[in-house]
Enzyme design. Structure first.
Site, mmCIF file in Angstrom:
data_model
loop_
_atom_site.group_PDB
_atom_site.id
_atom_site.type_symbol
_atom_site.label_atom_id
_atom_site.label_comp_id
_atom_site.label_asym_id
_atom_site.label_seq_id
_atom_site.Cartn_x
_atom_site.Cartn_y
_atom_site.Cartn_z
ATOM 1 N N CYS A 183 29.451 -92.945 65.816
ATOM 2 C CA CYS A 183 28.704 -92.035 64.953
ATOM 3 C C CYS A 183 27.298 -92.590 64.735
ATOM 4 C CB CYS A 183 29.386 -91.857 63.596
ATOM 5 S SG CYS A 183 28.400 -90.787 62.517
ATOM 6 N N ASN A 238 29.852 -89.123 72.457
ATOM 7 C CA ASN A 238 29.426 -88.672 71.146
ATOM 8 C C ASN A 238 27.971 -88.194 71.279
ATOM 9 O OD1 ASN A 238 29.036 -88.394 68.278
ATOM 10 N ND2 ASN A 238 30.584 -89.970 67.950
ATOM 11 N N LYS A 270 38.363 -83.458 61.661
ATOM 12 C CA LYS A 270 37.160 -84.076 61.084
ATOM 13 C C LYS A 270 37.329 -85.582 60.884
ATOM 14 C CE LYS A 270 33.256 -84.270 58.785
ATOM 15 N NZ LYS A 270 32.096 -84.496 59.650
#
Lengths: 305, 242
Positions: A131, A193, A45
């Site tokens: 992200c 991503n 994570k």
């Protein structure tokens, strides 16, 4: 027995199947179901310097052949990860692991990487500059070649471990970002991503996600990811890890043929906790069916001839 | 957690929107009332989580309300359809520290896990009191099944078309040693405020995985962020940061 081994930045992997960051926790939920040591490795994570609660809920939405998430890098912070999570991870997984790192400044990336560099089980640092669900960090570094290069240089200065840079598809020219990372010293690239997306609830007429936008993942993304892996692996000499919607052994072969040396599996783990094991179990037969003796025969095969 | 294939035995509407789904398959993954099952539906990517209403060896029962694409699709599936389920998810209710007068409070389809909980209390020789709240008479479900257990519930309806008019809190003056509740979050909050006794509340969230991997269903607690799917869905009322 088919040889499934591959190499990622000089570190041997028993096979190319790697659960992607944010879909596998620190491994132990999955270790209750099967021995996760069968995996090549996994990426844990995303870790930041400070603890993060993440975004408000709802954070999850359905999509055609996929899903949206706007978790927002929830994690207990690097010190708690090292103190509490890595010992638990070590109890269930005995190979080098990929440490995924996020930040809101160049200094933060370097500080988190410097701390994780001291952890013996960390084999690679995967710097997440992609992200889409946080503001003022994450993807803002991954959409500009100069900013991406700055993060890579800062991280390389504090670690001797191989540095993978996780790239965003939310760019006009992913090859330019990839080249900038390579020139700045990145040892490898992982792509892609999630793709920035949204859904609207027709009953409330409001966005489904509290964050309004989220990252699209799942099989819907696979052809797009494959195209980017193909383009980037033609343009750089460093290893490329392919991810984005991989859900089957056949998807793994396509990614390898496009030039990836290993493959990450993300959203599929959330739909089916056994997804990586099933893909891995199916891989020898899939290689055989399409006439490959080894993983190495497969890598980059679509670029030849 | 256990993954398994289940076959629909019965998928019957109880009201205009709420249906009862009985499934045949290996239910041995379920260890406590209040746990949930995560159901894979044909053509949809994400599983859909539902509290387990009741279970026995070889079968389980879910109660669901058609509120969106997944649950509306589920309503169309006939008996004999095979479904992939994860079972035994979440912590479930703890019965040990209920005291001698537990009070069970369900709102709408939130009555579902309280049925299994009521049966578990009866097995321990305790007779919980039950309050069930609905919007209107036409949406009432399961009250007769609680009555059949020998636990006739106090029913509240928002429009007063049956039982006590108002929300479940209008019926909470009953003496009790603890509360166990499942329903809309506003109801859980009102229940937590109204009772001064220990309470366990079962929460609902949009979930990604259902087993603790994705951090999609986080809730703020006094112990920091917790996962509704893995650390819950049942939390003690004192630990929730409303």
């Amino acid at each position: 027995m088919v040889n499934l081994s591959t190499t990622l930045c000089g570190i041997a992997l028993d096979n190319p199947v790697i659960p992607a960051s944010g879909t596998f926790g620190y491994g132990y939920e999955f270790a209750e179901l099967y021995d996760i040591n069968c995996l090549g490795t996994f990426s844990f994570k995303g870790t930041t310097r400070e603890p993060r609660f993440g975004n408000p809920t709802p954070r999850i939405a359905e999509a055609s052949a996929g899903m949206l998430n706007a978790v927002g890098l929830q994690n207990p912070g690097v010190d708690a990860v090292i103190r509490e999570e890595l010992p638990k991870l070590k109890a269930v997984f005995h190979k080098p692991v990929i440490a995924n790192v996020s930040g809101f400044s160049v200094e933060e990336y370097a500080q988190v990487c410097a701390k994780l560099d001291r952890e013996e089980q960390v084999g690679w640092l995967e710097v997440n500059i992609s992200c889409p669900n946080v503001h003022g960090g994450g993807m803002s570094f991954g959409t500009d070649p100069a900013a991406a290069a700055e993060v890579v240089r800062a991280v390389k200065a504090v670690t001797t471990k191989p540095v993978l840079v996780k790239l965003s598809p939310n760019v006009t020219d992913i090859v330019a970002i990839a080249r900038a990372c390579e020139a700045a010293g990145a040892d490898g690239l992982s792509l892609i991503n999630t793709l920035m997306a949204m859904r609207i609830d027709l009953k409330t007429r409001r966005p489904v996600l509290a964050n309004v936008t989220g990252g699209l993942s799942g099989p819907a993304l696979f052809p797009l990811a494959l195209r980017m892996v193909w383009q980037v692996s033609r343009a750089v000499k460093i290893p490329v890890v392919g991810l984005g919607g991989v859900s089957s052994a056949e998807d793994v072969l396509e990614m390898l043929l496009a030039g990836a040396c290993a493959v990450q599996v993300g959203a599929a783990n959330l739909r089916d906790p056994y997804a990586c094991k099933r893909i891995l179990d199916a891989l020898p037969a899939a290689l055989d069916r399409y006439g490959f003796d080894t993983i190495q025969d497969c890598i980059g095969g679509a670029h030849h001839g | 957690m256990k993954q398994g294939l289940f076959t629909i035995l019965e998928n019957a509407p109880l009201t205009g929107r709420v249906s009862l789904l009985r499934l045949e398959g290996d239910s041995s993954g379920i260890t406590a009332p209040g746990q949930f099952a995560d159901v894979q539906l044909p053509g949809l990517f994400l599983r859909r989580p539902f509290s387990v209403c009741d279970w026995e060896e070889g079968s389980l029962t879910l109660l669901y309300e058609a509120v969106g694409k997944g649950t509306e699709l589920l309503r169309t599936l006939p008996a004999g359809t095979e479904l992939d389920l994860l079972t035994g998810l979440g912590n479930g209710f703890t019965l040990e520290d209920s005291g001698d007068a537990p009070l069970l409070i369900g709102g709408g389809t939130g009555v579902s896990p309280l049925y299994g909980l009521a049966k578990a209390f009866l097995e321990r020789g305790l007779r919980p009191r039950v309050i069930l709240g609905f919007r209107r008479r036409e949406e009432m479900v399961f009250w007769e099944r609680f009555a059949a257990l020998g636990l006739p519930p106090t029913v509240t309806t928002e429009d007063g078309s049956f039982g006590i008019r108002g929300f479940v809190t209008a019926a909470m003056a009953l003496p009790h040693s603890s509360v166990y509740a499942c329903g809309p979050e506003a109801m859980l909050r009102a229940v937590a405020k109204t009772s001064d006794k220990p309470g366990q509340l079962s929460f609902d969230r949009r979930m990604g995985c259902g087993f603790g991997a994705c951090m999609g269903c986080t809730i703020a607690t006094t112990q920091g962020p917790k996962r509704v799917c893995k650390d819950g869905p049942v939390f003690r009322k004192e630990e929730i940061l409303w």
